[in-house]
Design a protein around this motif. Structure first.
Motif, PDB file in Angstrom:
ATOM      1  N   UNK A   1     -11.801   6.844  -8.194  1.00  0.00           N
ATOM      2  CA  UNK A   1     -11.479   7.573  -6.965  1.00  0.00           C
ATOM      3  C   UNK A   1      -9.973   7.771  -6.915  1.00  0.00           C
ATOM      4  N   UNK A   2      -9.536   9.010  -6.660  1.00  0.00           N
ATOM      5  CA  UNK A   2      -8.092   9.267  -6.631  1.00  0.00           C
ATOM      6  C   UNK A   2      -7.524   9.252  -5.217  1.00  0.00           C
ATOM      7  N   UNK A   3      -8.350   9.014  -4.220  1.00  0.00           N
ATOM      8  CA  UNK A   3      -7.871   8.977  -2.848  1.00  0.00           C
ATOM      9  C   UNK A   3      -7.801  10.366  -2.241  1.00  0.00           C
TER      10      UNK A   3
ATOM     11  N   UNK B   1       0.825  -1.213   0.000  1.00  0.00           N
ATOM     12  CA  UNK B   1       0.000   0.000   0.000  1.00  0.00           C
ATOM     13  C   UNK B   1       0.858   1.262   0.000  1.00  0.00           C
ATOM     14  N   UNK B   2       1.807   1.300  -0.923  1.00  0.00           N
ATOM     15  CA  UNK B   2       2.698   2.450  -1.113  1.00  0.00           C
ATOM     16  C   UNK B   2       1.865   3.724  -1.222  1.00  0.00           C
ATOM     17  N   UNK B   3       2.129   4.731  -0.386  1.00  0.00           N
ATOM     18  CA  UNK B   3       1.329   5.966  -0.488  1.00  0.00           C
ATOM     19  C   UNK B   3       1.706   6.780  -1.716  1.00  0.00           C
ATOM     20  N   UNK B   4       0.693   7.292  -2.413  1.00  0.00           N
ATOM     21  CA  UNK B   4       0.906   8.243  -3.495  1.00  0.00           C
ATOM     22  C   UNK B   4       1.097   7.674  -4.878  1.00  0.00           C
ATOM     23  N   UNK B   5       1.938   6.697  -5.026  1.00  0.00           N
ATOM     24  CA  UNK B   5       2.160   6.131  -6.358  1.00  0.00           C
ATOM     25  C   UNK B   5       2.262   4.624  -6.253  1.00  0.00           C
TER      26      UNK B   5
ATOM     27  N   UNK C   1      -0.060  15.014   0.188  1.00  0.00           N
ATOM     28  CA  UNK C   1       1.078  14.552   1.002  1.00  0.00           C
ATOM     29  C   UNK C   1       2.013  13.644   0.218  1.00  0.00           C
ATOM     30  N   UNK C   2       1.476  12.889  -0.729  1.00  0.00           N
ATOM     31  CA  UNK C   2       2.262  11.901  -1.474  1.00  0.00           C
ATOM     32  C   UNK C   2       2.007  12.067  -2.969  1.00  0.00           C
ATOM     33  N   UNK C   3       2.598  13.089  -3.596  1.00  0.00           N
ATOM     34  CA  UNK C   3       2.283  13.371  -4.997  1.00  0.00           C
ATOM     35  C   UNK C   3       2.886  12.360  -5.971  1.00  0.00           C
TER      36      UNK C   3
END
Length: 135
Positions: free
Chosen positions: A68-70, A35-39, A75-77
């Motif tokens: 849905x993009x979350x 579940x890597x944040x952002x990418x 924070x995590x672009x």
């Protein structure tokens, strides 16, 4: 993983599509960190340029099948979004769009949604979405 249970498959599919491009390599970031944040995908071209790709598979739970993009994009672009329509037969369509444009559209849609209902602009539990018709 995206709603509908196809997030892992969509990520693997995008990695494969990127690796099929001449001079590009890619790896699924979720293989290293769950579940890597952002990418989700780290892509790199022959010159060493890195591109962070957030993969979104269409939700199969809703009537409109929006993406849905979350809520953690600030924070995590990521650099870009890859929207995978897993409801279609293979080969799945993949729509690429710049991250800032996607985020602006999704936040504006969310703002309108909240305003129409007399609510604040906060993201609360509702994640901003991109309509398939925009792609």
């Amino acid at each position: 993983m995206a709603r509908g249970g196809m997030g892992d498959a969509a990520e693997r599919y995008v990695v494969g599509r990127i690796q099929a491009l001449p001079g590009w390599i890619a790896r699924n970031a979720n293989d290293t960190r769950t579940n890597q944040p952002g990418f989700d995908v780290l892509a790199m071209d022959a010159s060493g340029r890195k591109v962070l790709v957030s993969v979104k598979s269409v939700s199969t739970g809703g009537v409109r099948h929006d993406y849905a993009i979350g809520r953690s994009f600030a924070r995590h672009p990521a650099d870009l979004y890859a929207f995978v329509d897993v409801t279609s037969p293979m080969p799945w369509p993949v729509y690429l769009a710049g991250a800032r444009t996607v985020e602006e559209l999704a936040v504006e849609r969310h703002r309108k949604y909240q305003s129409d209902r007399g609510r604040t602009e906060s993201l609360n539990s509702w994640a901003p979405k991109i309509s398939r018709s925009l792609l």
